[in-house]
Structure formats: structure tokens, C-alpha cells
Design a protein around this motif. Structure first.
Motif, short mmCIF file in Angstrom:
data_model
loop_
_atom_site.label_atom_id
_atom_site.label_comp_id
_atom_site.label_asym_id
_atom_site.label_seq_id
_atom_site.Cartn_x
_atom_site.Cartn_y
_atom_site.Cartn_z
N ARG A 42 0.82 -1.23 0.00
CA ARG A 42 0.00 0.00 0.00
C ARG A 42 0.85 1.27 0.00
NH1 ARG A 42 -5.31 -1.06 0.54
NH2 ARG A 42 -5.87 -3.20 1.13
N VAL A 43 1.87 1.25 -0.84
CA VAL A 43 2.73 2.42 -1.02
C VAL A 43 2.55 2.93 -2.45
CG1 VAL A 43 5.10 3.30 -1.04
CG2 VAL A 43 4.41 1.54 0.63
N PRO A 44 2.00 4.13 -2.63
CA PRO A 44 1.82 4.66 -3.99
C PRO A 44 3.16 4.77 -4.70
CG PRO A 44 0.59 5.97 -2.39
CD PRO A 44 1.49 5.05 -1.60
N GLN A 45 3.22 4.35 -5.94
CA GLN A 45 4.47 4.37 -6.69
C GLN A 45 4.55 5.60 -7.59
OE1 GLN A 45 4.81 0.60 -8.68
NE2 GLN A 45 4.87 -0.56 -6.78
N THR A 46 5.78 6.03 -7.85
CA THR A 46 6.00 7.20 -8.70
C THR A 46 6.32 6.77 -10.12
OG1 THR A 46 8.34 7.25 -8.09
CG2 THR A 46 6.82 8.57 -6.76
N ALA A 47 6.09 7.67 -11.06
CA ALA A 47 6.36 7.39 -12.46
C ALA A 47 7.86 7.22 -12.69
CB ALA A 47 5.82 8.52 -13.33
N MET A 48 8.22 6.42 -13.69
CA MET A 48 9.62 6.13 -13.98
C MET A 48 10.29 7.29 -14.71
SD MET A 48 9.43 2.26 -15.43
CE MET A 48 8.48 0.99 -14.59
N SER A 49 11.51 7.60 -14.32
CA SER A 49 12.31 8.60 -15.02
C SER A 49 12.91 7.99 -16.28
CB SER A 49 13.44 9.11 -14.12
OG SER A 49 14.37 8.06 -13.88
N CYS A 50 13.49 8.81 -17.14
CA CYS A 50 14.12 8.31 -18.35
C CYS A 50 15.26 7.35 -18.02
CB CYS A 50 14.64 9.47 -19.20
SG CYS A 50 13.34 10.55 -19.83
N ALA A 51 16.08 7.70 -17.02
CA ALA A 51 17.19 6.83 -16.63
C ALA A 51 16.67 5.48 -16.15
CB ALA A 51 18.01 7.50 -15.53
N GLY A 52 15.59 5.50 -15.37
CA GLY A 52 15.00 4.26 -14.88
C GLY A 52 14.50 3.39 -16.01
N ILE A 53 13.92 4.01 -17.02
CA ILE A 53 13.40 3.27 -18.18
C ILE A 53 14.54 2.68 -19.00
CG2 ILE A 53 12.21 3.54 -20.40
CD1 ILE A 53 10.44 5.68 -18.98
N ILE A 54 15.59 3.46 -19.21
CA ILE A 54 16.71 3.03 -20.03
C ILE A 54 17.49 1.89 -19.37
CG2 ILE A 54 18.98 3.75 -20.91
CD1 ILE A 54 17.65 6.52 -21.45
N LEU A 55 17.62 1.96 -18.04
CA LEU A 55 18.45 0.98 -17.34
C LEU A 55 17.70 -0.28 -16.94
CD1 LEU A 55 20.46 3.48 -15.11
CD2 LEU A 55 21.31 2.19 -17.06
N ARG A 56 16.40 -0.31 -17.12
CA ARG A 56 15.63 -1.52 -16.80
C ARG A 56 15.78 -2.54 -17.92
NH1 ARG A 56 11.86 -1.41 -12.66
NH2 ARG A 56 11.80 0.57 -11.53
N ASN A 57 15.15 -3.70 -17.72
CA ASN A 57 15.23 -4.75 -18.73
C ASN A 57 14.76 -4.23 -20.08
OD1 ASN A 57 16.10 -6.63 -16.85
ND2 ASN A 57 14.02 -7.28 -16.34
N PRO A 58 15.58 -4.40 -21.12
CA PRO A 58 15.20 -3.91 -22.44
C PRO A 58 14.03 -4.70 -23.01
CG PRO A 58 17.16 -5.25 -22.60
CD PRO A 58 16.88 -5.08 -21.13
N PRO A 59 13.24 -4.08 -23.88
CA PRO A 59 12.10 -4.79 -24.47
C PRO A 59 12.57 -5.85 -25.47
CG PRO A 59 12.36 -2.65 -25.50
CD PRO A 59 13.34 -2.69 -24.36
N SER A 60 11.81 -6.94 -25.55
CA SER A 60 12.08 -7.95 -26.57
C SER A 60 11.39 -7.51 -27.86
CB SER A 60 11.54 -9.31 -26.13
OG SER A 60 10.12 -9.29 -26.10
N ALA A 61 11.49 -8.33 -28.87
CA ALA A 61 10.92 -7.97 -30.18
C ALA A 61 9.40 -7.82 -30.13
CB ALA A 61 11.30 -9.03 -31.21
N VAL A 62 8.74 -8.47 -29.16
CA VAL A 62 7.27 -8.42 -29.09
C VAL A 62 6.79 -7.43 -28.02
CG1 VAL A 62 6.97 -10.76 -29.95
CG2 VAL A 62 7.23 -10.39 -27.49
N ASP A 63 7.70 -6.73 -27.37
CA ASP A 63 7.33 -5.75 -26.34
C ASP A 63 7.23 -4.35 -26.94
OD1 ASP A 63 7.22 -7.52 -24.17
OD2 ASP A 63 9.40 -7.43 -23.91
N CYS A 64 6.60 -3.44 -26.20
CA CYS A 64 6.48 -2.06 -26.67
C CYS A 64 6.92 -1.05 -25.62
CB CYS A 64 5.05 -1.77 -27.12
SG CYS A 64 3.81 -1.88 -25.80
#
Length: 253
Positions: free
Chosen positions: A134-156
Motif C-alpha cells: 500500500r505504497v503509492p508508486q511514482t512514475a519512472m524517469s528516463c534513466a530508470g526506463i533506459i536501465l531496466r530490462n530492455p524490451p524484446s521484439a514483441v514488447d512495446c
């Protein structure tokens, strides 16, 4: 065979050598700006699901545009996209009820409503702090998006400037921008300057001079917020001009 393997590993090492300094810089300078957690402020427009399609065209960054398009076309998002896009929508002020209704409307074009509630409803409520810890989460920053698991060919999910092959990126940008603008943006992307690529995209799509924004885009919700500011300022200026013209017309009558 051994030579082929050696070349393969060499290519990987060269790629890492090119990318790691940039990604390391992002990691060591973790986003410390505004936290977009969906809390509304006085005077802020209440966002509803019925407004999203227009807001996508006007104010969404490319990463969110591609996920929204995928949702509308395929009526489904995988976990990575649901989380990245869902937290972005939460960050711009879409309420839990509106987010749930929007996703249900789309997903139930392919699956029964009870299956949506069972398999997807929990995750949406979790992002809003209504389940689990029950902890509200914050939106991802650009760095967070870039450094997370990369999308596969079927991801968006992910960042188009980081994760799209150059030819595909140019194709995506060509529908909105001039050829020379596309070339400038893709050059930044190829040099791992994803923040500059997104900033130039912002400036070109908002008809600003290069560098006119005066800051770098480092968060998708920052992109949205700055876009809305510019649009509001232009609407206010147009109304003021029209109002002045009306007064001048009345004075001459």
C-alpha cells in the motif's frame, strides 16, 4: 568457428564500451527531480480517460505514444508496458478509477471482464498503493526506463531512442518531423545522448528553436508537464490577442 565466436564477443565488448560510460553516468546521477506520483495541485486540470487520445497527440513523449498506440491496436499490454505506461498515466493525474476503466475497456475487447479483474486489476491497484505494501508508486524517469530490462521484439515498453534500431526510429519519427529534424534526433540517439534526442523531439514538435526549451528532458512526465505549460501559454496569448482586437474594434465603432 572459434574466430566467429571471438568476433561475436568482440562486438559485444565494443558495444559495452560505447554504452557503459553513458549508462553509468545515468546510474550515478539518479533522477532527483520532481516525483510524479499523481497528487493533484490547486488549479490542475482533472484528467479523465476520455481525454487521453487527444493528450497523446499533443503532449505525450514517444515512449508513451508507442505504448498507447499498441494498447489501442492490440487491446493488451505486457507487464513492462503496463507498469511503465500505467505509472506515467498516474503521474499526469489519471485516477485509479479512471485508469481501471480505461484498461478494462481495452482489455475486455479480447478477454472477459472477470478475467481482467482477476489477472490485471490487482497490479493496477498496486501501483496506486491500494494493494500489497500500500505504497503509492511514482512514475519512472528516463534513466530508470533506459536501465531496466530492455524490451524484446514483441514488447512495446522502453525508450525508442535507446531501444529502437536506427531505421525503425527514423520511420517512427518521419510521420511527425521533417527529414533534417529526424536526422538530427537519430544522430543524438546513435551517440547515446538519449536525453538530447528526446529534448530535440520536444522542441521540434512544439515548434521551438533548438535549445528553446532551456532544459533537458529527463522524465516522461516532465515532457508532458512542459508541453501542457506551452500549450496553455499559447492559448492564453491567443485569447489576449483576440480580446484586444475586439476592444479595438469596439473603440472604432
Amino acid at each position: 568457428m572459434y574466430i566467429q565466436r571471438a568476433y561475436k564477443h568482440l562486438a559485444i565488448l565494443e558495444e559495452e564500451g560505447r554504452l557503459l560510460p553513458r549508462l553509468s553516468l545515468l546510474a550515478n546521477n539518479a533522477y532527483s527531480g520532481k516525483e510524479y506520483n499523481g497528487e493533484t495541485t490547486d488549479g490542475q486540470i482533472i484528467i479523465t480517460r476520455h481525454m487521453i487520445d487527444k493528450l497523446v497527440v499533443r503532449s505525450f513523449p514517444p515512449c508513451m505514444k508507442q505504448m498507447h498506440k499498441h494498447l489501442r491496436v492490440n487491446h493488451h499490454l505486457k507487464y513492462g508496458a503496463r507498469r511503465q505506461y500505467g505509472l506515467f498515466l498516474k503521474g499526469i493525474g489519471l485516477s485509479l478509477d479512471e485508469a481501471m476503466a480505461m484498461m478494462r475497456d481495452e482489455f475486455t475487447k479480447k478477454i472477459p471482464s472477470d478475467k481482467f479483474d482477476k489477472e490485471y486489476g490487482y497490479n493496477i491497484r498496486y501501483m496506486y498503493g491500494k494493494e500489497g505494501r500500500r505504497v503509492p508508486q511514482t512514475a519512472m524517469s528516463c534513466a530508470g526506463i533506459i536501465l531496466r530490462n530492455p524490451p524484446s521484439a514483441v514488447d512495446c515498453h522502453g525508450c525508442p531512442f535507446r531501444h529502437c534500431e536506427t531505421g525503425l526510429l527514423k520511420q517512427k519519427l518521419a510521420s511527425e518531423l521533417k527529414k533534417d529534424q529526424v536526422e538530427k534526433i537519430t544522430q543524438f540517439a546513435e551517440n547515446n545522448q538519449y536525453d538530447k534526442a528526446c529534448t530535440r523531439y520536444f522542441e521540434f514538435t512544439h515548434h521551438l528553436e533548438e535549445g528553446g526549451l532551456g532544459q533537458l528532458i529527463t522524465h516522461p512526465n516532465q515532457f508532458f508537464e512542459e508541453s501542457q505549460k506551452i500549450i496553455a501559454e499559447r492559448i492564453a496569448a491567443k485569447k489576449a490577442t483576440q480580446g484586444g482586437a475586439e476592444v479595438e474594434k469596439m473603440d472604432t465603432q
